[in-house]
Motif scaffolding. Structure first.
Motif, PDB file in Angstrom:
ATOM      1  N   THR A   1       1.008   6.335  -7.068  1.00  0.00           N
ATOM      2  CA  THR A   1      -0.192   7.107  -7.404  1.00  0.00           C
ATOM      3  C   THR A   1       0.071   8.603  -7.259  1.00  0.00           C
ATOM      4  O   THR A   1      -0.339   9.402  -8.106  1.00  0.00           O
ATOM      5  CB  THR A   1      -1.364   6.682  -6.499  1.00  0.00           C
ATOM      6  N   PHE A   2       0.783   8.980  -6.201  1.00  0.00           N
ATOM      7  CA  PHE A   2       1.124  10.391  -6.004  1.00  0.00           C
ATOM      8  C   PHE A   2       2.024  10.897  -7.132  1.00  0.00           C
ATOM      9  O   PHE A   2       1.860  12.025  -7.627  1.00  0.00           O
ATOM     10  CB  PHE A   2       1.818  10.584  -4.657  1.00  0.00           C
ATOM     11  N   GLN A   3       2.993  10.054  -7.565  1.00  0.00           N
ATOM     12  CA  GLN A   3       3.867  10.456  -8.668  1.00  0.00           C
ATOM     13  C   GLN A   3       3.056  10.717  -9.938  1.00  0.00           C
ATOM     14  O   GLN A   3       3.430  11.557 -10.751  1.00  0.00           O
ATOM     15  CB  GLN A   3       4.916   9.361  -8.924  1.00  0.00           C
ATOM     16  N   ALA A   4       1.927   9.996 -10.078  1.00  0.00           N
ATOM     17  CA  ALA A   4       1.113  10.130 -11.293  1.00  0.00           C
ATOM     18  C   ALA A   4       0.146  11.301 -11.229  1.00  0.00           C
ATOM     19  O   ALA A   4       0.020  12.082 -12.188  1.00  0.00           O
ATOM     20  CB  ALA A   4       0.359   8.833 -11.563  1.00  0.00           C
ATOM     21  N   ILE A   5      -0.569  11.469 -10.069  1.00  0.00           N
ATOM     22  CA  ILE A   5      -1.638  12.476 -10.018  1.00  0.00           C
ATOM     23  C   ILE A   5      -1.254  13.729  -9.227  1.00  0.00           C
ATOM     24  O   ILE A   5      -2.016  14.704  -9.209  1.00  0.00           O
ATOM     25  CB  ILE A   5      -2.925  11.860  -9.425  1.00  0.00           C
ATOM     26  N   LYS A   6      -0.098  13.691  -8.527  1.00  0.00           N
ATOM     27  CA  LYS A   6       0.431  14.871  -7.803  1.00  0.00           C
ATOM     28  C   LYS A   6      -0.507  15.366  -6.700  1.00  0.00           C
ATOM     29  O   LYS A   6      -0.489  16.540  -6.340  1.00  0.00           O
ATOM     30  CB  LYS A   6       0.716  16.031  -8.772  1.00  0.00           C
TER      31      LYS A   6
ATOM     32  N   GLU B   1       0.840  -1.205   0.000  1.00  0.00           N
ATOM     33  CA  GLU B   1       0.000   0.000   0.000  1.00  0.00           C
ATOM     34  C   GLU B   1       0.874   1.254   0.000  1.00  0.00           C
ATOM     35  O   GLU B   1       0.532   2.255  -0.648  1.00  0.00           O
ATOM     36  CB  GLU B   1      -0.918  -0.012   1.225  1.00  0.00           C
ATOM     37  N   LEU B   2       2.021   1.188   0.687  1.00  0.00           N
ATOM     38  CA  LEU B   2       2.951   2.328   0.658  1.00  0.00           C
ATOM     39  C   LEU B   2       3.462   2.561  -0.750  1.00  0.00           C
ATOM     40  O   LEU B   2       3.464   3.701  -1.249  1.00  0.00           O
ATOM     41  CB  LEU B   2       4.126   2.053   1.606  1.00  0.00           C
ATOM     42  N   GLU B   3       3.885   1.486  -1.413  1.00  0.00           N
ATOM     43  CA  GLU B   3       4.420   1.632  -2.768  1.00  0.00           C
ATOM     44  C   GLU B   3       3.339   2.137  -3.726  1.00  0.00           C
ATOM     45  O   GLU B   3       3.602   3.010  -4.574  1.00  0.00           O
ATOM     46  CB  GLU B   3       4.989   0.296  -3.255  1.00  0.00           C
ATOM     47  N   ASN B   4       2.115   1.619  -3.581  1.00  0.00           N
ATOM     48  CA  ASN B   4       1.015   2.100  -4.430  1.00  0.00           C
ATOM     49  C   ASN B   4       0.719   3.581  -4.181  1.00  0.00           C
ATOM     50  O   ASN B   4       0.401   4.332  -5.108  1.00  0.00           O
ATOM     51  CB  ASN B   4      -0.242   1.269  -4.165  1.00  0.00           C
ATOM     52  N   TRP B   5       0.800   4.012  -2.929  1.00  0.00           N
ATOM     53  CA  TRP B   5       0.580   5.414  -2.573  1.00  0.00           C
ATOM     54  C   TRP B   5       1.605   6.303  -3.256  1.00  0.00           C
ATOM     55  O   TRP B   5       1.266   7.322  -3.875  1.00  0.00           O
ATOM     56  CB  TRP B   5       0.659   5.543  -1.050  1.00  0.00           C
TER      57      TRP B   5
ATOM     58  N   ARG C   1      -3.218  13.597  -0.906  1.00  0.00           N
ATOM     59  CA  ARG C   1      -4.437  13.226  -0.176  1.00  0.00           C
ATOM     60  C   ARG C   1      -5.276  12.249  -0.999  1.00  0.00           C
ATOM     61  O   ARG C   1      -5.725  11.216  -0.501  1.00  0.00           O
ATOM     62  CB  ARG C   1      -5.247  14.490   0.153  1.00  0.00           C
ATOM     63  N   ARG C   2      -5.520  12.589  -2.275  1.00  0.00           N
ATOM     64  CA  ARG C   2      -6.305  11.710  -3.142  1.00  0.00           C
ATOM     65  C   ARG C   2      -5.595  10.379  -3.344  1.00  0.00           C
ATOM     66  O   ARG C   2      -6.209   9.309  -3.364  1.00  0.00           O
ATOM     67  CB  ARG C   2      -6.526  12.400  -4.490  1.00  0.00           C
ATOM     68  N   ALA C   3      -4.278  10.419  -3.470  1.00  0.00           N
ATOM     69  CA  ALA C   3      -3.501   9.192  -3.640  1.00  0.00           C
ATOM     70  C   ALA C   3      -3.661   8.285  -2.419  1.00  0.00           C
ATOM     71  O   ALA C   3      -3.787   7.061  -2.548  1.00  0.00           O
ATOM     72  CB  ALA C   3      -2.036   9.523  -3.872  1.00  0.00           C
ATOM     73  N   ALA C   4      -3.667   8.876  -1.220  1.00  0.00           N
ATOM     74  CA  ALA C   4      -3.851   8.092  -0.001  1.00  0.00           C
ATOM     75  C   ALA C   4      -5.240   7.466   0.032  1.00  0.00           C
ATOM     76  O   ALA C   4      -5.404   6.309   0.438  1.00  0.00           O
ATOM     77  CB  ALA C   4      -3.641   8.982   1.222  1.00  0.00           C
ATOM     78  N   GLN C   5      -6.240   8.225  -0.402  1.00  0.00           N
ATOM     79  CA  GLN C   5      -7.616   7.741  -0.373  1.00  0.00           C
ATOM     80  C   GLN C   5      -7.796   6.497  -1.233  1.00  0.00           C
ATOM     81  O   GLN C   5      -8.383   5.502  -0.808  1.00  0.00           O
ATOM     82  CB  GLN C   5      -8.557   8.843  -0.853  1.00  0.00           C
ATOM     83  N   VAL C   6      -7.271   6.540  -2.455  1.00  0.00           N
ATOM     84  CA  VAL C   6      -7.531   5.444  -3.398  1.00  0.00           C
ATOM     85  C   VAL C   6      -6.534   4.302  -3.281  1.00  0.00           C
ATOM     86  O   VAL C   6      -6.842   3.156  -3.657  1.00  0.00           O
ATOM     87  CB  VAL C   6      -7.543   5.982  -4.852  1.00  0.00           C
ATOM     88  N   ALA C   7      -5.331   4.565  -2.772  1.00  0.00           N
ATOM     89  CA  ALA C   7      -4.293   3.528  -2.735  1.00  0.00           C
ATOM     90  C   ALA C   7      -4.126   2.893  -1.362  1.00  0.00           C
ATOM     91  O   ALA C   7      -3.622   1.768  -1.261  1.00  0.00           O
ATOM     92  CB  ALA C   7      -2.947   4.101  -3.183  1.00  0.00           C
ATOM     93  N   VAL C   8      -4.546   3.600  -0.298  1.00  0.00           N
ATOM     94  CA  VAL C   8      -4.326   3.094   1.058  1.00  0.00           C
ATOM     95  C   VAL C   8      -5.640   2.919   1.824  1.00  0.00           C
ATOM     96  O   VAL C   8      -5.988   1.812   2.225  1.00  0.00           O
ATOM     97  CB  VAL C   8      -3.375   4.038   1.842  1.00  0.00           C
ATOM     98  N   ILE C   9      -6.351   4.015   2.015  1.00  0.00           N
ATOM     99  CA  ILE C   9      -7.549   3.986   2.866  1.00  0.00           C
ATOM    100  C   ILE C   9      -8.602   3.031   2.327  1.00  0.00           C
ATOM    101  O   ILE C   9      -9.233   2.282   3.072  1.00  0.00           O
ATOM    102  CB  ILE C   9      -8.141   5.405   3.015  1.00  0.00           C
ATOM    103  N   SER C  10      -8.802   3.021   1.010  1.00  0.00           N
ATOM    104  CA  SER C  10      -9.832   2.162   0.418  1.00  0.00           C
ATOM    105  C   SER C  10      -9.520   0.678   0.583  1.00  0.00           C
ATOM    106  O   SER C  10     -10.414  -0.160   0.484  1.00  0.00           O
ATOM    107  CB  SER C  10      -9.979   2.491  -1.073  1.00  0.00           C
ATOM    108  N   LYS C  11      -8.250   0.339   0.832  1.00  0.00           N
ATOM    109  CA  LYS C  11      -7.870  -1.057   1.023  1.00  0.00           C
ATOM    110  C   LYS C  11      -7.760  -1.436   2.500  1.00  0.00           C
ATOM    111  O   LYS C  11      -7.757  -2.620   2.846  1.00  0.00           O
ATOM    112  CB  LYS C  11      -6.525  -1.335   0.332  1.00  0.00           C
ATOM    113  N   ALA C  12      -7.646  -0.422   3.357  1.00  0.00           N
ATOM    114  CA  ALA C  12      -7.461  -0.706   4.779  1.00  0.00           C
ATOM    115  C   ALA C  12      -8.718  -1.281   5.411  1.00  0.00           C
ATOM    116  O   ALA C  12      -8.650  -2.130   6.304  1.00  0.00           O
ATOM    117  CB  ALA C  12      -7.026   0.559   5.515  1.00  0.00           C
ATOM    118  N   THR C  13      -9.895  -0.820   4.973  1.00  0.00           N
ATOM    119  CA  THR C  13     -11.159  -1.312   5.515  1.00  0.00           C
ATOM    120  C   THR C  13     -12.284  -1.017   4.528  1.00  0.00           C
ATOM    121  O   THR C  13     -12.186  -0.072   3.735  1.00  0.00           O
ATOM    122  CB  THR C  13     -11.467  -0.664   6.876  1.00  0.00           C
TER     123      THR C  13
END
Length: 580
Positions: free
Chosen positions: A542-547, A535-539, A550-562
């Protein structure tokens, strides 16, 4: 040769000689009815007295290496003059292995001498056999010898001359008769190992550094040479390739399967332990357990890359059955229009049988008769028709990655075997796991696992859907390694190597958030999601792609955490938004 001083003094005091004809001085193995006698043997008694004094003088050590409740090696560091004899003994083949190491800062080593006049009296080798006779776990443990050994030590301390002499006679007689016996339980001793006037088997530096001969049960003293190797902390793939590569051969056609991870990847302790076992022992079956993202698959790929072996992977699921472990059925996508084989004309067969047969077989058989050519034509036509029909099946049977890997030296990763609903399913592979055993394939072929196929099972034990293993599978594993979660520093190093992201402040925030979210999920026992290194690597990616961190955390980390929307909102507000 001179006996130990105390024994010489006891003989003089008791007015006895080195040979005794008294039955009470003989061991239980001395079964002669006439002319029964026992002799004192100076090297044997010197070895026994040296073992007595190891603890008091704090020099030398004796112990064993246990493996599955049986002794693999007897281990000894035996002082002789200004040197230390560093030795092991393998009772299964009766062979010693060792070196002599000088007691100086340089620690120069030489080969162990043979038992010859002017070289060695055999005292150090006899000390090893004395050790093998008093260790209860030993194949050669002898209760009479052990009792006499302990009683001799007590009698010498108490100054009991008569008792000390009696026990000395019995110890020498017992060991001698067991070494020279012709029965199956005789002490194994390969005389040929001294054929060249020196011990044939010596330790190499990596033998001592690897800890492969290290005792795990110390009986006397402290081992200073046969110790466990310290890890090369922070060693990269490139460094370990220099040490471990070249032990196995890889076919040219399989080289494309060798993983190509970055050479500067830091290798984990688990990888180094398996490499040591693979290179220095026959062990080939391992298991890694731990949460997702702890690097189990990466470790398996590292091992293949460092050893230069092709990497195969088989992923299990709840419905995996015994058949799938060996083969799978796949649609036949290569169906073609049926074509009949080209047959020669009857006239051609009569005029030139060899040429007519060559049309179908491709081989010119000079001098073949018309009858023989006709018979072969019929058989070839049948075979070609059969092959064509078999190729036209709707489904084909294809052997699994497990079977492919077992045919040659390779690294095979079996992922998530704990997901299989029926624990007994995996026992179908037991015959592949056992050395020398044969497994019957569906097509009738018998296959034996290549001796250099390395099997690594990687699995989670605590996730939803995971079950227990059959004990027969667990017992075949050489190592079962629980993988610890990556530390923050390890996460940072790995994500930098894989993504090239170099903002230290941003990376510190992301790693810290991942660790805190992971801890929260554990504390609250939320099992409907994950949060780890992946999830860290995906975050980061994703941030490198969309800059937008916050949004990168939402879709790459938070959505998978629960999967719970309220918990997702809590995680965002607590661990992400305050720091964005």
């Amino acid at each position: 040769m001179a006996l130990p001083e105390k024994i010489e003094a006891y003989l003089k005091f008791a007015k006895k000689k080195r040979i005794s004809y008294e039955a009470e001085d003989c061991s239980r193995y001395n079964t002669r009815t006439n002319g029964k006698s026992a002799k004192l043997h100076p090297p044997t008694l010197a070895a026994i007295f040296k073992l007595f004094g190891m603890k008091e003088k704090e020099e030398g050590a004796a112990g064993i290496q246990l493996a599955e409740k049986s002794v693999r090696y007897f281990c000894l560091e035996y002082p002789v003059e200004q040197e230390l004899c560093v030795m092991t003994y393998n009772y299964q083949n009766g062979r010693f292995c060792g070196i002599r190491k000088k007691n100086d800062p340089a620690g120069e080593t030489t080969k162990m001498p043979g038992v010859l006049k002017g070289k060695s009296t055999g005292e150090e080798y006899l000390a090893m056999l004395v050790l093998a006779s008093i260790v209860p776990e030993s194949q050669y443990y002898d209760d009479e010898f052990h009792t006499c050994f302990d009683e001799l030590k007590r009698a010498v301390k108490a100054g009991l001359a008569g008792q000390a002499l009696k026990m000395s006679f019995r110890c020498c007689d017992n060991l001698y008769l067991r070494m020279t016996a012709t029965t199956e339980d005789a002490i194994s001793f390969d005389r040929n190992q001294f054929a060249e006037g020196k011990l044939k088997d010596s330790f190499h530096p990596f033998d001592l550094n690897s800890g492969i001969y290290a005792p795990n049960a110390c009986i006397i003293g402290t081992f200073k040479v046969l110790g466990v190797k310290g890890r090369k902390k922070g060693a990269a793939i490139s460094e370990l390739k220099m040490e471990y590569a070249g032990h196995f051969n890889c076919r040219h056609s399989e080289k494309e399967r060798i993983p190509t991870l970055p050479e500067d990847y830091i290798v984990s302790q688990e990888v180094e332990e398996i490499l040591e076992m693979v290179v220095h022992t026959p062990a080939r079956l391992f298991m890694m357990t731990g949460e997702a993202g702890t690097g189990k698959t990466t470790d398996a790929r590292m091992i293949a890359q460092i050893l230069g072996l092709p990497y195969y992977v088989f992923t299990c699921g709840p419905g995996t059955d015994e058949l799938e472990l060996l083969a799978s059925t796949v649609p036949n996508m290569g169906t073609k229009k049926k074509t009949l084989p080209v047959l020669p004309a009857f006239y051609d067969l009569q005029m030139d049988p060899a040429s007519a047969l060559c049309v179908l077989s491709g081989t010119y058989e000079e001098g073949i008769s018309e009858e023989a050519a006709f018979e072969k034509l019929l058989r070839l036509a049948y075979e070609k028709g059969y092959e064509s029909a078999r190729a036209e099946k709707d489904f084909l049977l294809r052997e699994s990655e497990i079977i492919k890997a077992c045919r040659l030296p390779s690294v095979l990763e079996i992922q998530e075997p704990s997901m299989i609903e029926k624990p007994g399913t995996l026992t179908r592979l037991n015959s592949l796991f056992d050395d020398g055993a044969v497994t019957d394939l569906i097509n009738g072929e018998k296959i034996k696992r290549n001796k250099d196929t390395i099997v690594i099972m990687t699995t989670n034990l605590d996730y939803v859907g995971c079950g227990n293993f059959n004990q027969s599978v667990l017992s075949r594993m050489s190592l079962i390694q629980p993988k610890q979660n990556l530390t923050e520093e390890e996460m940072k190093r790995r994500v930098i190597a894989r993504t090239g992201y170099g903002d230290e402040k941003g990376l510190n925030f992301m790693v810290s958030a991942i660790q805190k979210i992971h801890a929260y999920l554990k504390e609250e026992d939320l099992q409907d999601g994950v949060c780890g290194y992946r999830e860290l690597e995906n975050w980061v990616r994703t941030f490198q792609a969309i800059k937008d961190v916050r949004r990168a955390a939402q879709v790459a980390v938070i959505s998978k955490a629960t999967m719970d929307p309220e918990e997702q909102e809590h995680l965002m507000k607590t661990y992400v938004e305050p720091y964005c």
